[in-house]
Motif scaffolding. Structure first.
Motif, short mmCIF file in Angstrom:
data_model
loop_
_atom_site.label_atom_id
_atom_site.label_comp_id
_atom_site.label_asym_id
_atom_site.label_seq_id
_atom_site.Cartn_x
_atom_site.Cartn_y
_atom_site.Cartn_z
N LEU A 119 18.65 -4.34 35.60
CA LEU A 119 19.59 -3.72 34.76
C LEU A 119 19.24 -4.15 33.37
O LEU A 119 19.81 -3.41 32.29
CB LEU A 119 20.98 -4.38 35.13
N ALA A 120 18.58 -5.05 32.98
CA ALA A 120 18.25 -5.47 31.79
C ALA A 120 17.03 -4.56 31.15
O ALA A 120 16.57 -4.65 30.13
CB ALA A 120 17.89 -6.89 31.40
N GLY A 121 16.59 -3.68 31.94
CA GLY A 121 15.38 -2.65 31.71
C GLY A 121 14.22 -3.17 32.13
O GLY A 121 13.25 -2.21 31.99
N ASP A 122 13.98 -4.22 32.88
CA ASP A 122 12.59 -4.60 33.21
C ASP A 122 12.39 -4.25 34.59
O ASP A 122 12.54 -4.82 35.65
CB ASP A 122 12.36 -6.02 33.02
N VAL A 123 11.99 -2.81 34.66
CA VAL A 123 11.72 -2.33 36.15
C VAL A 123 10.67 -2.96 36.71
O VAL A 123 11.06 -3.40 37.98
CB VAL A 123 11.48 -0.83 36.00
#
Length: 275
Positions: free
Chosen positions: A151-155
């Motif tokens: 969810l922080a963007g670090d897929v």
């Protein structure tokens, strides 16, 4: 021999969602279900089984062609079991054999508890039931970290942590090929929903073991031959031990039915009516 399988598609309005489903073949009813995997992953296996069975596949709520009214609603095993129950009632073709893989296995177990009259056999293939493991608190903390990372963007970081927790070793370069670069927006949307609204509720679900033992539905716990030592292998063995049954080995690993559907179908047929 080559043949064309006729696929009938439909949609069913259920509370808070609309379910996409597909039906193939004629004969005793078999349900193939995943979570978050949608019906497309099961299509090759469904085509093979449709030679002598009615085969139902579906996109779980919130995934691909099954939109939800509230995108913020979590997808719980109980909700997905209710969806399956409503589909079975709609088709009026049961009781069924249900093959569920991963989160779909959890959905199937929840269905057996809530509506045992609709499924005479549930084949739970590698359900991620972390709640049955002694190190569940560590696993839950790791799952929360995975979700927060995504969810922080670090897929890529989230998937790397997920694979470590699952004890799945990926070939060199596979992670970048699967999760890096330009990606299908639908796949990304389904992935985001799984991390944000499905993963936690699925792995934290604890089955009512006495109920599963007494409902009368035959429970088969399936494990991939290539899954030794993986998290779902551990969870599946814990479930089988708690139910006092021996696990059944299936070809391949966690997604053996995708990797080699013909071989998988041969094994699965042992649990279908008429075999």
């Amino acid at each position: 021999m080559n043949h064309t399988t006729t696929v009938t598609t439909g949609s069913l309005k259920v509370p808070d969602a609309t379910l996409h489903y597909e039906v193939r073949g004629q004969g005793p009813l078999v349900v193939l279900v995943g979570a978050p995997m949608d019906a497309t992953f099961f299509a090759p296996l469904a085509d093979l089984l449709a030679a002598d069975h009615t085969v139902l596949t579906t996109d779980p709520r919130g995934i691909n062609r099954s939109p939800v009214d509230d995108p913020g609603q979590d997808s719980t095993p109980q909700l997905r079991a209710d969806d399956l129950s409503r589909l079975l009632t709609h088709l009026d073709a049961g009781p069924a054999v249900l093959f569920g893989s991963s989160g779909g296995a959890v959905s199937g177990l929840a269905l057996a508890i809530a509506h045992p009259e609709q499924v005479h056999t549930v084949i739970a293939h590698e359900p991620p039931l972390d709640e049955l493991l002694e190190d569940r608190e560590r696993l839950h903390a790791a799952t929360e970290d995975i979700i927060a990372t995504y969810l922080a963007g670090d897929v890529m970081g989230a998937w790397a942590k997920f694979m470590v927790q699952a004890n799945i070793t990926m070939p060199e370069g596979a992670m970048e090929a699967m999760f890096g670069g330009e990606r299908d927006p639908r796949v990304v949307a389904d992935e985001q929903r799984w991390f944000a609204h499905e993963l936690r509720a699925t792995v934290r679900w604890r089955p009512d073991l006495p109920a599963l033992s007494s409902v009368g539905t035959r429970i088969v716990v399936g494990i991939g031959e290539d899954s030794a030592g993986q998290l779902c292998d551990r969870a599946s063995k814990a479930l089988a031990a708690a139910l006092g049954i021996e696990p059944t080995m299936f070809p391949g690993g966690h997604i053996g039915f995708v990797e080699d559907p013909a071989r998988f179908a041969t094994r699965l047929r042992a649990f279908l009516p008429g075999n």
